[in-house]
Design an enzyme around this catalytic site. Structure first.
Site, PDB file in Angstrom:
ATOM      1  CB  CYS A 154      23.949  34.157  55.485  1.00 50.63           C
ATOM      2  SG  CYS A 154      23.860  35.928  55.727  1.00 50.63           S
ATOM      3  CG  HIS A 287      22.688  30.470  59.961  1.00 55.50           C
ATOM      4  ND1 HIS A 287      23.752  30.539  59.095  1.00 55.50           N
ATOM      5  CD2 HIS A 287      22.096  31.696  59.925  1.00 55.50           C
ATOM      6  CE1 HIS A 287      23.795  31.747  58.551  1.00 55.50           C
ATOM      7  NE2 HIS A 287      22.810  32.470  59.042  1.00 55.50           N
ATOM      8  CG  HIS A 322      27.486  35.531  59.658  1.00 54.88           C
ATOM      9  ND1 HIS A 322      27.740  34.642  58.621  1.00 54.88           N
ATOM     10  CD2 HIS A 322      26.170  35.813  59.597  1.00 54.88           C
ATOM     11  CE1 HIS A 322      26.613  34.408  57.972  1.00 54.88           C
ATOM     12  NE2 HIS A 322      25.646  35.108  58.541  1.00 54.88           N
TER      13      HIS A 322
END
Lengths: 394, 321
Positions: A154, A287, A322
């Site tokens: 990520c 994030h 995401h």
């Protein structure tokens, strides 16, 4: 010598262009909805790009249709970021993409056929490897030379920006297209479900009631240029990449440390390198995945770095889902837009602060103040933590 | 200048903890196997049980490499992998496509490319820069370029390496796609410690690394490489070469031989490493080992054109060169 951003491109659940994404961010419109394109049970909430592969191939005028959705999304964003930039023998040009699934969107279909002992098309696998997704984008754009792909889960997208900025700073390249792309796959949906961090409801970053993430897909690219390249291309400077850092949490294969060590180090080092005062950060694009673990760890890191003076912060994942390797690049484009248009985006779906942290993200769009400096965080599996600082001035 | 302080490899050859291995290599045979060390010497038994081949190879190799360098604390860990953690990827594909209900997450967690560098950082408690490059046959060269830049930015020691694992599924893919390979596909990993300073331990110098993707002007790239590094191809003592496509490789070989490299100075390394995307890391280890054994070797070029669209060039020199 500064690292200028002179082009941005994006495709995500909230739009297929920069303009569409900006519009959705301003109106608070989420792109997360019940699954439509991926073959999964219909109630699954995902941030899909609302366009099928056939239409993308057509729109992009791709000759060889043996191509992954990851490449198609990447190429869409890369073309927008590249714009009308000229090819020029005097500009050393490269491309760095990042992806976590590569061509898995098609490999998993191949594998279904393979397990059924049907007649699977092995040619599909030629697009499987992550490097291939970037080579396809490079080929379509006519870029040769430095072609590279990063895969750090990520945090990949931010790492691509960081590597590109370093290549320019060390005078290895004059211009580099950097970003990330990931298609939604059953592989990752089932993976996050197996970790029991896939939320069946809308994700709620930084909220006490959060129980996980919603996956999304998309791509974003940024064109980085040095002075020489910008002088030749004539591209206008949107803002600068000022600071960056990557640090390993080295705590657990998937979980972030409770003391936010890796995240704290990444944020601190990025701000230090930027030379911008810690009190000059106008907005933090967090994030903020909506998992119990990330949001608490990130809150602790923000407190470690900023103490009681935490800048306005939010997570834009409730807009896009995401998007894994693309997330860092997508959120960097949002950060550039925040600076260009003086915007601070809301963290959708937030109601109650996390008890242990007590931090309250921005919940309504802010438009009445100057945004000159933005910090964007991306933290990944395997303890890969990265932060990047963008600024309107050199 | 960048110095190679340690080199370690786990491959289908007796490379592990075996300086001088380059003198006694046999060509890879079709029934070749990975030469595995006793992994328990490097990895806790509980962890080891859950680790796939690529992870155990990489963690053991990285740890041995750090020991060799005198237990240094690397400032960064940089890994290149062409295909990543295939065993766990295959396993999770099988699981989620055939099992209903709750799935075990381990193979998903360990399927991502950055698991390799992540597990190394975990195993040695390292909080530094942690990066994973995956650009098929050039993944290792990209990891090297990144590491050289980290040293230029002030780091003292970088742990850099590459790993790829073979699974039998790859053989069926090659067969189905009618790809005929001159040697078997294999697994392999090699790690190196690159340092800013020269010490008594220094094995060789890493003088230059370049990658050229989607090659358009082969001759121009080669000219630039030799000119910018001020080396005449005729001064190369050894060229370690990989190539599967006759046309593209032929052009590179012709370039070298027409500029004074003798044919017997060019050696195919794939016959020793077997085929995997990051086999050029084996070649660098082989070059470093050869330089250690033979003082007359000063300039060694690893010329990676395993994939005809991509060219990787790595120049390794003896400390005296």
């Amino acid at each position: 010598m500064g690292v200028q951003i002179t082009g941005i491109g994006i495709v995500s659940a909230i739009g297929k262009t920069v303009a569409e994404n900006l519009g959705a961010l301003k109106s608070g419109r989420s792109g997360i909805a019940p699954v439509q394109y991926l073959k999964e049970r219909p109630e699954l909430l995902v941030g899909e790009v609302k366009i099928g592969n056939a239409e993308l191939i057509d729109k992009l005028a791709i000759n060889n249709p043996n191509i992954s959705r990851t490449s198609l999304l990447g190429l869409t964003a890369a073309r927008e970021a590249w714009g009308n930039s000229p090819h020029h023998s005097g500009i050393r040009t490269g491309i760095i993409s990042s992806t976590s699934v590569g061509g898995m969107d098609r490999s998993e279909w191949f594998y279904r056929d393979f397990l059924k002992q049907g007649n699977p098309d092995y040619e599909v696998l030629l697009c499987h490897d992550s490097g291939n997704t970037t080579e396809r984008i490079a080929r379509e754009l006519g870029i040769s030379g430095y072609i590279n792909t990063l895969s750090t889960a990520c945090s990949s997208g931010v790492n691509a920006i960081m590597l590109g900025a370093r290549l320019i700073q060390q005078d290895k390249l004059d211009r580099v297209l950097v970003g990330g792309t990931d298609a939604l796959t059953s592989f990752t949906v089932n993976g996050f479900k197996s970790l029991m961090i896939y939320d069946d409801a809308w994700c709620r970053p930084f909220d006490e009631s959060r129980t996980g993430l919603n996956l999304g897909e998309g791509a974003a690219f940024l064109l980085l240029e040095n002075d020489k390249s910008a002088a030749i291309s004539g591209n206008k400077t949107l803002c600068y990449v000022k600071g960056w850092a990557n640090a390993a949490d080295a705590y657990h294969q998937t979980a972030s440390s409770p003391d936010g060590k890796g995240a704290t180090m990444a944020i601190q080092k990025a701000i230090k390198l930027s030379g911008v005062g810690i009190d000059k950060i106008d907005y933090v694009n967090a994030h903020g995945t909506g998992t119990k673990n990330n949001d608490l760890s990130e809150s602790v890191a923000l407190k470690n770095v900023f103490g009681d003076a935490i800048p306005p912060f939010s997570s834009t994942k409730p807009f896009t889902g995401h998007t894994l390797a693309a997330a860092g690049a997508i959120e960097s484009v949002f950060s550039v837009l925040a600076i260009q248009h003086n915007l601070i985006y809301p963290s959708l779906n937030f109601t109650t602060p996390i008890a242990e942290a007590g931090l309250i993200p921005v919940t309504d769009l802010i438009t009445d103040r100057e945004v000159n400096t933005v910090l964007s965080n991306s933290f990944g599996f395997g303890g890969n933590n990265s932060s990047v600082v963008f600024s309107s001035t050199l | 200048m960048v110095y190679i302080s340690a080199a370690s490899g786990i491959t289908h050859q007796p490379t592990f903890k075996n300086a001088g291995f380059s003198a006694s290599l046999d060509t890879i045979s079709s029934d070749t196997e990975l030469v595995s060390p006793n992994y328990k010497d490097y990895i806790d038994a509980g962890l080891l049980r859950r680790m796939s081949k690529i992870l155990r190879m990489s963690v053991a190799c990285a740890k041995e490499c750090i020991q060799q360098a005198g237990e240094i604390h690397p400032d960064a860990i940089v890994v290149g992998t062409g295909l990543g953690c295939l065993q766990d990827t295959e396993k999770f594909l099988n699981t989620f496509l055939s099992v209903e209900g709750l799935l075990p997450p381990t193979s998903f967690i360990q399927s991502t490319h950055n698991t390799i560098a992540g597990q190394i950082s975990l195993s040695i408690g390292n909080h530094g820069y942690n990066m994973t490059h995956t650009q098929n046959t050039l993944s290792f060269e990209h990891a090297l370029i990144d590491s050289i830049m980290m040293l230029a930015e002030g780091d003292a020691h970088i742990l850099v390496g590459a790993a790829d694992e073979h699974i039998s599924f790859l053989d069926s893919v090659a067969e189905q796609l009618d790809v005929t390979l001159p040697v078997a596909m294999t697994s392999g990993c090699s790690f190196f410690v690159l340092s800013k300073e020269k010490t008594d331990q220094t094995l060789a110098k890493l003088t230059a690394v370049e990658t050229y993707g989607e090659i358009q002007k082969l001759e121009e790239h080669l000219n630039n490489f030799f000119e910018s590094n001020s080396i005449d191809p005729a001064r190369l003592d050894l060229v370690l070469f990989s190539g599967l496509d006759i046309d593209a490789c032929g052009q590179v070989l012709h370039y070298l031989t027409s500029r004074g490299v003798k044919e017997d100075q060019i050696q195919d390394y794939l016959i020793y490493s077997g085929i995997y995307p990051t086999a050029s890391a084996f070649a660098v280890h082989y070059a470093v080992d050869k330089i250690g054994q033979d003082p007359s070797l000063k300039n060694v070029l690893v010329c990676n054109c395993m994939n005809r669209r991509n060219l990787g060039l790595t120049l390794i020199q003896s400390v005296e060169a």
